[in-house]
Enzyme design. Structure first.
Site, short mmCIF file in Angstrom:
data_model
loop_
_atom_site.label_atom_id
_atom_site.label_comp_id
_atom_site.label_asym_id
_atom_site.label_seq_id
_atom_site.Cartn_x
_atom_site.Cartn_y
_atom_site.Cartn_z
CG ASN A 61 -6.73 -1.38 1.36
OD1 ASN A 61 -6.04 -1.09 0.39
ND2 ASN A 61 -6.22 -1.66 2.54
CG HIS A 77 -3.46 3.11 1.71
ND1 HIS A 77 -3.99 2.56 0.57
CD2 HIS A 77 -3.44 2.10 2.64
CE1 HIS A 77 -4.27 1.30 0.79
NE2 HIS A 77 -3.96 0.99 2.03
CB CYS A 128 -0.96 -0.01 1.17
SG CYS A 128 -1.90 -1.53 1.26
O1 UT7 Z 1 -3.62 -1.32 3.57
C1 UT7 Z 1 -3.43 -1.71 4.89
C2 UT7 Z 1 -4.28 -2.93 5.13
N1 UT7 Z 1 -4.92 -3.13 6.34
C3 UT7 Z 1 -5.50 -2.22 7.16
O2 UT7 Z 1 -5.43 -1.06 7.00
C4 UT7 Z 1 -6.26 -2.80 8.31
C5 UT7 Z 1 -6.42 -1.84 9.46
N2 UT7 Z 1 -7.35 -2.40 10.43
C6 UT7 Z 1 -8.68 -2.27 10.31
O3 UT7 Z 1 -9.18 -1.66 9.38
C7 UT7 Z 1 -9.54 -2.87 11.41
O4 UT7 Z 1 -8.72 -3.34 12.44
C8 UT7 Z 1 -10.49 -4.01 10.90
C9 UT7 Z 1 -11.56 -3.43 9.98
C10 UT7 Z 1 -9.69 -5.07 10.17
C11 UT7 Z 1 -11.19 -4.66 12.09
O5 UT7 Z 1 -11.93 -3.68 12.79
P1 UT7 Z 1 -11.84 -3.54 14.38
O6 UT7 Z 1 -12.77 -2.50 14.75
O7 UT7 Z 1 -10.38 -3.36 14.70
O8 UT7 Z 1 -12.39 -4.92 14.85
P2 UT7 Z 1 -11.67 -6.03 15.76
O9 UT7 Z 1 -10.68 -6.78 14.96
O10 UT7 Z 1 -11.23 -5.39 17.05
O11 UT7 Z 1 -12.88 -6.97 16.08
C12 UT7 Z 1 -13.98 -6.57 16.89
C13 UT7 Z 1 -15.04 -7.65 16.84
C14 UT7 Z 1 -14.50 -9.05 17.06
O12 UT7 Z 1 -15.47 -9.77 17.80
P3 UT7 Z 1 -15.32 -10.00 19.38
O13 UT7 Z 1 -14.00 -10.70 19.58
O14 UT7 Z 1 -15.33 -8.61 19.97
O15 UT7 Z 1 -16.51 -10.81 19.73
C15 UT7 Z 1 -14.41 -9.63 15.68
O16 UT7 Z 1 -14.55 -11.03 15.66
O17 UT7 Z 1 -15.65 -7.66 15.54
C16 UT7 Z 1 -15.59 -8.98 14.99
N3 UT7 Z 1 -15.44 -8.88 13.56
C17 UT7 Z 1 -16.49 -8.83 12.73
N4 UT7 Z 1 -17.83 -8.86 12.95
C18 UT7 Z 1 -18.62 -8.78 11.88
C19 UT7 Z 1 -14.30 -8.79 12.83
N5 UT7 Z 1 -14.60 -8.68 11.53
C20 UT7 Z 1 -15.95 -8.71 11.44
C21 UT7 Z 1 -16.83 -8.64 10.37
N6 UT7 Z 1 -18.17 -8.66 10.62
N7 UT7 Z 1 -16.42 -8.50 9.08
#
Ligand code: UT7
Length: 323
Positions: free
Chosen positions: A278, A248, A112
């Site tokens: 993305n 980005h 990225c």
């Molecule tokens: O180009 C660079 C590439 N990558 C990035 O920029 C990624 C940067 N990170 C992010 O954008 C975020 O961290 C994510 C979008 C990947 C995840 O969002 P978050 O708010 O950090 O969620 P989390 O990983 O803390 O998860 C919170 C909850 C979890 O459930 P529990 O453990 O609280 O019960 C996950 O299992 O949300 C759950 N979860 C989902 N639920 C529904 C994770 N993904 C999903 C989903 N739908 N798609």
């Protein structure tokens, strides 16, 4: 000498998956994806659309936009992590399709941050007096390396390509910053090469994107404002002097957090993440092209362009838009 962008182009596949389509593949919902990422839909390449074909079309459009003939191009530099083949590189195939016979071609792999790194590379070649006209392209088919069983990552990524023509002009180089941290490589990895036909590939997790989303999120929110501040210090200006922060497109919440840390109006942070998701190294040039074509970019405007991603890697440049 330094380079200035004189033309932009982009290509997005016709097909797209909206959040409800993704919810049929993994357990998620439109509401969750919108709220946590800002993404509504993302384009997905069909069989006839590849990293090369999208790069060619984006490149062709950038040349038309900049009124530059293919034979004038000294160099084609393609940033991609999803090339069609190991060899020849995407840039060579773009050269053949465009008829840019004089161009020196190579690909650059920095995920990225790739488009910003390619822009910095072009500036260095131009400043050294080696080349005058360079075609930069970011093109990605991330759907081919998406882990469609991992809801925390497959919701994010989209396919597409963006391009910019950089031409030599009189003047000193504008400041830029960049960095890498290979010790953090594991937080965003994909160990095997692209398997274009993802439906056919074996269930080998190493061919998929594997990401620690929280680690990447925190890194981006810390690094991006740090880079912007460094550039503003070098330019002896403040946030108020910058017209656009073109970043980005990884997550709307990341961009909002960057704006907040810079105490800047979010309106200065254009976004197309809702429509594109993305697209890795294609995200910045696609956004740049949309802004250029819609007339948002005006001559003399001051722009900071910044990216971050796998590696880990980060880079940012200051530029002024051409008249
Ligand atoms: O180009 C660079 C590439 N990558 C990035 O920029 C990624 C940067 N990170 C992010 O954008 C975020 O961290 C994510 C979008 C990947 C995840 O969002 P978050 O708010 O950090 O969620 P989390 O990983 O803390 O998860 C919170 C909850 C979890 O459930 P529990 O453990 O609280 O019960 C996950 O299992 O949300 C759950 N979860 C989902 N639920 C529904 C994770 N993904 C999903 C989903 N739908 N798609």
């Amino acid at each position: 000498m330094r380079g200035r962008i004189c033309g932009t182009g982009s290509y997005l596949p016709e097909k797209y998956y909206d959040n409800n389509d993704i919810a049929k593949i993994v357990e998620t919902s439109d509401a969750w994806i919108r709220e946590r990422t800002g993404i509504v839909r993302r384009h997905v390449a069909s069989g006839y659309e590849t990293t090369v074909s999208m790069a060619v079309e984006a490149g062709r459009r950038a040349l038309e936009n900049g009124h530059v003939l293919p034979e004038k191009i000294d160099m084609i530099l393609v940033s991609t992590i999803t090339p069609n083949a190991v060899i020849p590189g995407v840039a060579f195939q773009v050269q053949a399709a465009l008829g840019a016979d004089r161009a020196v071609c190579f690909d650059l792999s920095a995920a990225c941050s790739g488009f910003v790194f390619a822009y910095q590379t072009a500036q260095a070649y131009i400043a050294a007096g080696l080349y005058q006209t360079i075609l930069l392209i970011g093109s990605e088919t991330l759907s081919a390396i998406n882990n469609w069983e991992d809801r925390s990552s497959c919701i994010l990524f989209g396919d597409g390509a963006g391009a910019a023509v950089v031409q030599a002009e009189e003047g000193e180089l504008y400041p830029s910053v960049a960095g890498s941290d290979g010790t953090m490589g594991h937080v965003l990895a994909c160990e095997s090469r692209v398997q274009n036909d993802w439906q056919q590939r074996e269930a080998d997790r190493k061919t998929y994107i594997d990401m620690d989303g929280t680690a990447v999120f925190k890194f981006a929110v810390r690094k991006m404002p740090e880079m912007a501040k460094s550039l503003m210090t070098q330019m002896h200006c403040t946030e108020a002097d910058i017209d656009w922060f073109i970043t980005h497109q990884a997550n709307e919440r990341i961009i909002e957090a960057i704006a907040k840390r810079l105490k800047s109006d979010i309106a200065k942070f254009p976004m197309n993440i809702a429509e594109c998701g993305n697209t890795s190294s294609a995200s910045i040039p696609i956004l740049l092209d949309e802004m250029n074509r819609s007339g948002q970019l005006k001559g003399g405007q001051k722009i900071i362009m910044a990216g971050f991603g796998a590696g880990l890697s980060w880079g940012a440049v200051y530029m002024e838009w051409h008249a």
